[in-house]
Motif scaffolding. Structure first.
Motif, PDB file in Angstrom:
ATOM      1  N   GLU A   1     134.413  16.934  11.851  1.00 18.64           N
ATOM      2  CA  GLU A   1     133.927  17.785  12.934  1.00 18.64           C
ATOM      3  C   GLU A   1     133.238  17.053  14.074  1.00 18.64           C
ATOM      4  O   GLU A   1     133.123  17.601  15.171  1.00 18.64           O
ATOM      5  CB  GLU A   1     132.933  18.818  12.375  1.00 18.64           C
ATOM      6  N   LEU A   2     132.742  15.845  13.819  1.00 17.54           N
ATOM      7  CA  LEU A   2     131.882  15.190  14.807  1.00 17.54           C
ATOM      8  C   LEU A   2     132.466  13.906  15.380  1.00 17.54           C
ATOM      9  O   LEU A   2     131.763  13.145  16.053  1.00 17.54           O
ATOM     10  CB  LEU A   2     130.500  14.913  14.189  1.00 17.54           C
ATOM     11  N   GLY A   3     133.735  13.649  15.121  1.00 15.20           N
ATOM     12  CA  GLY A   3     134.377  12.463  15.676  1.00 15.20           C
ATOM     13  C   GLY A   3     133.732  11.155  15.266  1.00 15.20           C
ATOM     14  O   GLY A   3     133.823  10.161  15.979  1.00 15.20           O
ATOM     15  N   GLY A   4     133.048  11.155  14.139  1.00 12.02           N
ATOM     16  CA  GLY A   4     132.400   9.942  13.648  1.00 12.02           C
ATOM     17  C   GLY A   4     130.975   9.745  14.138  1.00 12.02           C
ATOM     18  O   GLY A   4     130.252   8.903  13.622  1.00 12.02           O
ATOM     19  N   ALA A   5     130.556  10.516  15.160  1.00 15.96           N
ATOM     20  CA  ALA A   5     129.204  10.354  15.716  1.00 15.96           C
ATOM     21  C   ALA A   5     128.158  10.767  14.689  1.00 15.96           C
ATOM     22  O   ALA A   5     128.259  11.832  14.083  1.00 15.96           O
ATOM     23  CB  ALA A   5     129.046  11.173  16.987  1.00 15.96           C
ATOM     24  N   VAL A   6     127.163   9.922  14.517  1.00  9.41           N
ATOM     25  CA  VAL A   6     126.140  10.169  13.505  1.00  9.41           C
ATOM     26  C   VAL A   6     124.785   9.708  14.033  1.00  9.41           C
ATOM     27  O   VAL A   6     124.691   8.730  14.764  1.00  9.41           O
ATOM     28  CB  VAL A   6     126.528   9.442  12.186  1.00  9.41           C
TER      29      VAL A   6
ATOM     30  N   ALA B   1     122.717   3.403  23.095  1.00 11.32           N
ATOM     31  CA  ALA B   1     123.800   3.158  22.146  1.00 11.32           C
ATOM     32  C   ALA B   1     123.658   4.125  20.974  1.00 11.32           C
ATOM     33  O   ALA B   1     122.558   4.535  20.635  1.00 11.32           O
ATOM     34  CB  ALA B   1     123.760   1.717  21.645  1.00 11.32           C
ATOM     35  N   ARG B   2     124.794   4.468  20.383  1.00 10.71           N
ATOM     36  CA  ARG B   2     124.782   5.351  19.222  1.00 10.71           C
ATOM     37  C   ARG B   2     125.663   4.772  18.133  1.00 10.71           C
ATOM     38  O   ARG B   2     126.528   3.960  18.401  1.00 10.71           O
ATOM     39  CB  ARG B   2     125.214   6.755  19.598  1.00 10.71           C
ATOM     40  N   TRP B   3     125.405   5.223  16.921  1.00 10.31           N
ATOM     41  CA  TRP B   3     126.188   4.801  15.766  1.00 10.31           C
ATOM     42  C   TRP B   3     127.377   5.729  15.593  1.00 10.31           C
ATOM     43  O   TRP B   3     127.279   6.936  15.810  1.00 10.31           O
ATOM     44  CB  TRP B   3     125.327   4.802  14.507  1.00 10.31           C
ATOM     45  N   ARG B   4     128.511   5.147  15.197  1.00 10.59           N
ATOM     46  CA  ARG B   4     129.722   5.920  14.917  1.00 10.59           C
ATOM     47  C   ARG B   4     130.320   5.429  13.602  1.00 10.59           C
ATOM     48  O   ARG B   4     130.466   4.218  13.392  1.00 10.59           O
ATOM     49  CB  ARG B   4     130.734   5.753  16.048  1.00 10.59           C
ATOM     50  N   VAL B   5     130.640   6.364  12.730  1.00 10.66           N
ATOM     51  CA  VAL B   5     131.317   6.026  11.478  1.00 10.66           C
ATOM     52  C   VAL B   5     132.795   5.857  11.826  1.00 10.66           C
ATOM     53  O   VAL B   5     133.423   6.776  12.364  1.00 10.66           O
ATOM     54  CB  VAL B   5     131.108   7.117  10.408  1.00 10.66           C
ATOM     55  N   VAL B   6     133.328   4.677  11.552  1.00 13.02           N
ATOM     56  CA  VAL B   6     134.710   4.381  11.931  1.00 13.02           C
ATOM     57  C   VAL B   6     135.656   4.376  10.742  1.00 13.02           C
ATOM     58  O   VAL B   6     136.878   4.427  10.923  1.00 13.02           O
ATOM     59  CB  VAL B   6     134.812   3.053  12.714  1.00 13.02           C
ATOM     60  N   SER B   7     135.114   4.302   9.543  1.00  9.17           N
ATOM     61  CA  SER B   7     135.945   4.447   8.347  1.00  9.17           C
ATOM     62  C   SER B   7     135.095   5.029   7.227  1.00  9.17           C
ATOM     63  O   SER B   7     133.882   4.798   7.168  1.00  9.17           O
ATOM     64  CB  SER B   7     136.567   3.112   7.922  1.00  9.17           C
ATOM     65  N   PHE B   8     135.763   5.783   6.358  1.00  7.35           N
ATOM     66  CA  PHE B   8     135.054   6.486   5.285  1.00  7.35           C
ATOM     67  C   PHE B   8     136.021   6.768   4.150  1.00  7.35           C
ATOM     68  O   PHE B   8     137.127   7.259   4.374  1.00  7.35           O
ATOM     69  CB  PHE B   8     134.473   7.790   5.842  1.00  7.35           C
ATOM     70  N   ASP B   9     135.607   6.454   2.923  1.00  7.92           N
ATOM     71  CA  ASP B   9     136.380   6.756   1.721  1.00  7.92           C
ATOM     72  C   ASP B   9     135.624   7.810   0.925  1.00  7.92           C
ATOM     73  O   ASP B   9     134.615   7.495   0.283  1.00  7.92           O
ATOM     74  CB  ASP B   9     136.575   5.494   0.887  1.00  7.92           C
TER      75      ASP B   9
ATOM     76  N   GLY C   1     132.553   6.827  -1.429  1.00  7.96           N
ATOM     77  CA  GLY C   1     131.380   6.905  -0.566  1.00  7.96           C
ATOM     78  C   GLY C   1     131.246   5.707   0.356  1.00  7.96           C
ATOM     79  O   GLY C   1     130.337   5.644   1.175  1.00  7.96           O
ATOM     80  N   HIS C   2     132.162   4.737   0.246  1.00 12.03           N
ATOM     81  CA  HIS C   2     132.116   3.583   1.145  1.00 12.03           C
ATOM     82  C   HIS C   2     132.379   4.029   2.574  1.00 12.03           C
ATOM     83  O   HIS C   2     133.226   4.895   2.823  1.00 12.03           O
ATOM     84  CB  HIS C   2     133.154   2.534   0.745  1.00 12.03           C
ATOM     85  N   TYR C   3     131.650   3.418   3.514  1.00  6.92           N
ATOM     86  CA  TYR C   3     131.881   3.708   4.920  1.00  6.92           C
ATOM     87  C   TYR C   3     131.499   2.504   5.769  1.00  6.92           C
ATOM     88  O   TYR C   3     130.808   1.592   5.312  1.00  6.92           O
ATOM     89  CB  TYR C   3     131.110   4.950   5.374  1.00  6.92           C
ATOM     90  N   ARG C   4     131.963   2.532   6.999  1.00 11.64           N
ATOM     91  CA  ARG C   4     131.606   1.506   7.988  1.00 11.64           C
ATOM     92  C   ARG C   4     131.129   2.226   9.235  1.00 11.64           C
ATOM     93  O   ARG C   4     131.789   3.153   9.724  1.00 11.64           O
ATOM     94  CB  ARG C   4     132.803   0.624   8.329  1.00 11.64           C
ATOM     95  N   ALA C   5     129.964   1.816   9.727  1.00 12.90           N
ATOM     96  CA  ALA C   5     129.415   2.361  10.967  1.00 12.90           C
ATOM     97  C   ALA C   5     129.258   1.216  11.961  1.00 12.90           C
ATOM     98  O   ALA C   5     128.869   0.113  11.584  1.00 12.90           O
ATOM     99  CB  ALA C   5     128.071   3.024  10.713  1.00 12.90           C
TER     100      ALA C   5
END
Length: 145
Positions: free
Chosen positions: A79-84, A110-118, A122-126
């Motif tokens: 829903e949020l395009g990765g924006a967190v 600057a803002r953080w964005r989650v670019v990958s998520f499993d 629960g692994h993710y990359r921001a």
């Protein structure tokens, strides 16, 4: 600032401060990232990747905080395009929190964005990106950690 107050400063309520790593509100999702686990990639980008920078997955994969964060990150991606929103946690990763800072997007530019998520693990990359550009924030960015 303490952990719960850092989330509150961004408009989120932590219901279980000892076990929650994230929170959700109608307007977004906020996750916590240990300051000592934020790194610069080879091209100078600020990143946090649980597979590269997080503690041993076996230590946290079944924790309530991970289960809750998986649900929150699923919303971030759907829903949020990765924006967190992010709370930067100081202390010993996986151990004692000494303080926490709400990431002020406007002030830092600057803002953080989650670019990958499993969602299975629960692994993710921001990654940190410059506000309004969609471009990664590199070492040339005025962002202080």
């Amino acid at each position: 600032m303490n952990f719960s107050n850092a989330f509150q400063a961004l408009g989120y309520i932590i219901t279980q401060p000892r076990t929650d790593w994230s929170a959700m509100s109608p307007g977004g999702v906020c996750i916590s990232i240990w300051r000592d686990e934020i790194h610069r990639s080879g091209d100078g980008l600020f990143v946090f990747d649980t597979q590269l920078h997080g503690r041993d997955h076996d230590l946290w994969k079944r924790k309530p905080g991970n289960r809750k964060r998986i649900g929150h990150l699923a919303r971030v991606m759907a829903e949020l395009g990765g924006a967190v929103d992010v709370v930067i946690v100081h202390g010993t990763p996986g151990g004692r929190v000494t303080s926490a800072d709400p990431w002020d997007v406007e002030r830092r530019g600057a803002r953080w964005r989650v670019v990958s998520f499993d969602p299975g693990s629960g692994h993710y990359r921001a990654e940190l990106e410059r506000l309004g550009t969609g471009q990664p924030a590199s070492s040339a960015s005025p962002v202080d950690m």
